[in-house]
Design a protein around this motif. Structure first.
Motif, short mmCIF file in Angstrom:
data_model
loop_
_atom_site.label_atom_id
_atom_site.label_comp_id
_atom_site.label_asym_id
_atom_site.label_seq_id
_atom_site.Cartn_x
_atom_site.Cartn_y
_atom_site.Cartn_z
N PRO A 120 13.81 18.11 48.19
CA PRO A 120 13.43 16.72 47.97
C PRO A 120 14.06 16.17 46.68
CG PRO A 120 11.50 18.02 48.55
CD PRO A 120 12.64 18.99 48.32
N ILE A 121 14.57 14.96 46.75
CA ILE A 121 15.20 14.33 45.59
C ILE A 121 14.14 13.91 44.59
CG2 ILE A 121 16.49 12.27 44.84
CD1 ILE A 121 18.11 12.55 47.45
N GLY A 122 13.01 13.47 45.08
CA GLY A 122 11.91 13.04 44.21
C GLY A 122 11.72 11.54 44.24
N LEU A 123 10.47 11.12 44.27
CA LEU A 123 10.15 9.70 44.39
C LEU A 123 10.63 8.89 43.19
CD1 LEU A 123 6.57 9.95 45.91
CD2 LEU A 123 8.70 9.33 47.08
N GLN A 124 10.42 9.42 41.98
CA GLN A 124 10.80 8.65 40.80
C GLN A 124 12.31 8.41 40.76
OE1 GLN A 124 8.53 7.10 39.00
NE2 GLN A 124 7.08 8.05 40.39
N ARG A 125 13.09 9.42 41.12
CA ARG A 125 14.55 9.25 41.16
C ARG A 125 14.94 8.24 42.22
NH1 ARG A 125 19.59 10.61 39.91
NH2 ARG A 125 21.06 11.43 41.44
N LEU A 126 14.30 8.29 43.38
CA LEU A 126 14.64 7.36 44.45
C LEU A 126 14.21 5.93 44.11
CD1 LEU A 126 13.81 9.52 47.56
CD2 LEU A 126 16.09 8.77 46.80
N ILE A 127 13.12 5.78 43.39
CA ILE A 127 12.71 4.44 42.97
C ILE A 127 13.73 3.90 41.96
CG2 ILE A 127 10.97 3.15 41.64
CD1 ILE A 127 8.85 4.94 43.07
N ALA A 128 14.20 4.76 41.07
CA ALA A 128 15.18 4.34 40.07
C ALA A 128 16.56 4.13 40.70
CB ALA A 128 15.28 5.39 38.96
N ARG A 129 16.92 4.95 41.65
CA ARG A 129 18.25 4.89 42.29
C ARG A 129 18.08 5.16 43.78
NH1 ARG A 129 23.15 2.71 41.78
NH2 ARG A 129 24.81 4.06 42.49
N PRO A 130 17.71 4.12 44.57
CA PRO A 130 17.41 4.32 45.99
C PRO A 130 18.55 4.87 46.83
CG PRO A 130 16.67 2.16 45.24
CD PRO A 130 17.47 2.75 44.13
N VAL A 131 19.78 4.80 46.33
CA VAL A 131 20.91 5.32 47.11
C VAL A 131 21.27 6.76 46.73
CG1 VAL A 131 21.89 3.05 47.61
CG2 VAL A 131 22.61 4.27 45.55
N ALA A 132 20.46 7.39 45.90
CA ALA A 132 20.73 8.76 45.46
C ALA A 132 20.80 9.70 46.67
CB ALA A 132 19.65 9.23 44.49
N THR A 133 21.76 10.61 46.60
CA THR A 133 21.91 11.58 47.69
C THR A 133 21.72 13.02 47.22
OG1 THR A 133 24.30 11.71 47.32
CG2 THR A 133 23.53 10.10 48.96
N MET A 134 21.53 13.19 45.89
CA MET A 134 21.36 14.53 45.34
C MET A 134 20.23 14.56 44.33
SD MET A 134 25.23 15.88 44.64
CE MET A 134 26.25 14.42 44.56
N THR A 135 19.65 15.73 44.17
CA THR A 135 18.67 15.91 43.10
C THR A 135 19.39 15.77 41.77
OG1 THR A 135 19.05 18.29 43.02
CG2 THR A 135 17.27 17.53 44.48
N VAL A 136 18.63 15.60 40.70
CA VAL A 136 19.22 15.49 39.37
C VAL A 136 20.04 16.73 39.06
CG1 VAL A 136 18.69 15.36 36.91
CG2 VAL A 136 17.43 13.93 38.51
N GLU A 137 19.52 17.90 39.39
CA GLU A 137 20.21 19.14 39.09
C GLU A 137 21.54 19.23 39.85
OE1 GLU A 137 17.03 18.97 40.22
OE2 GLU A 137 15.99 19.36 38.33
N ALA A 138 21.52 18.90 41.14
CA ALA A 138 22.74 18.95 41.95
C ALA A 138 23.75 17.91 41.46
CB ALA A 138 22.42 18.72 43.42
N GLN A 139 23.28 16.73 41.06
CA GLN A 139 24.16 15.69 40.55
C GLN A 139 24.82 16.14 39.24
OE1 GLN A 139 24.81 12.63 42.12
NE2 GLN A 139 26.42 12.42 40.60
N GLU A 140 24.03 16.74 38.36
CA GLU A 140 24.59 17.23 37.09
C GLU A 140 25.64 18.31 37.33
OE1 GLU A 140 21.05 18.41 34.99
OE2 GLU A 140 20.78 16.40 34.14
N ALA A 141 25.37 19.24 38.25
CA ALA A 141 26.34 20.29 38.57
C ALA A 141 27.61 19.68 39.15
CB ALA A 141 25.73 21.29 39.55
N HIS A 142 27.45 18.70 40.01
CA HIS A 142 28.60 18.00 40.61
C HIS A 142 29.45 17.33 39.53
CE1 HIS A 142 30.90 15.47 43.34
NE2 HIS A 142 30.51 14.42 42.64
N GLU A 143 28.79 16.66 38.58
CA GLU A 143 29.51 15.98 37.51
C GLU A 143 30.21 16.97 36.58
OE1 GLU A 143 26.65 13.31 35.77
OE2 GLU A 143 26.62 12.04 37.56
N ARG A 144 29.58 18.13 36.34
CA ARG A 144 30.24 19.15 35.51
C ARG A 144 31.50 19.67 36.20
NH1 ARG A 144 24.98 20.68 34.41
NH2 ARG A 144 25.02 22.29 35.98
N ARG A 145 31.42 19.94 37.50
CA ARG A 145 32.59 20.40 38.25
C ARG A 145 33.68 19.34 38.26
NH1 ARG A 145 28.58 22.11 41.67
NH2 ARG A 145 28.91 20.37 43.09
#
Length: 152
Positions: A120-145
């Motif tokens: 689950p991405i999480g409600l607070q993240r989806l409220i802040a960014r409704p088009v989010a497709t990744m969890t915060v952790e997965a997004q951070e790993a993606h950005e590091r790569r």
């Protein structure tokens, strides 16, 4: 005969009937239940409508503006303003595409879950960014790569 797809207006009307005016998803509810899906569908459609309205205003402003300013400084300023406005609209066009993708994910039952891990991405993240497709952790790993590959 194929069922007719509902328009955004019809979807919004149904969401308005189904949801109390002050409804906000809570963590104590079942994740991505029908009410939460209706909430995010409504949020996304309203966001898309506002972007379309802004784009219409931009087109009108560009149509009303003089094509050639007599003064070189005024012309340069106008062209800079138009360039900024058009770049903004291009970003918004890309955002509309992401919104439509999020709406498709809601219809397919995939909305709210990370496309990498399935968590689950999480409600607070989806409220802040409704088009989010990744969890915060997965997004951070993606950005590091992505950063590492850009530095190569």
């Amino acid at each position: 005969m194929a069922a007719k797809a509902l328009s955004d207006s019809e979807i919004l009307a149904r969401a308005d009937k189904a949801l109390p005016a002050d409804y906000t998803p809570h963590d104590d509810e079942e994740y991505m239940n029908d009410r939460q899906q209706q909430f995010f569908r409504k949020l996304l459609i309203e966001w898309k409508r506002s972007l379309h309205t802004e784009a219409g205003g931009t087109l009108q402003n560009l149509a009303d503006a003089p094509l050639r300013e007599p003064d070189l400084t005024d012309r340069a300023s106008s062209e800079t303003d138009w360039g900024i406005e058009l770049r903004t609209r291009d970003r918004q066009r890309k955002l509309i595409s992401k919104i439509e993708s999020a709406l498709r994910r809601i219809d397919e039952g995939e909305y709210g879950y990370c496309e990498v891990s399935g968590d689950p991405i999480g409600l607070q993240r989806l409220i802040a960014r409704p088009v989010a497709t990744m969890t915060v952790e997965a997004q951070e790993a993606h950005e590091r790569r992505e950063k590492v590959s850009r530095n190569d």
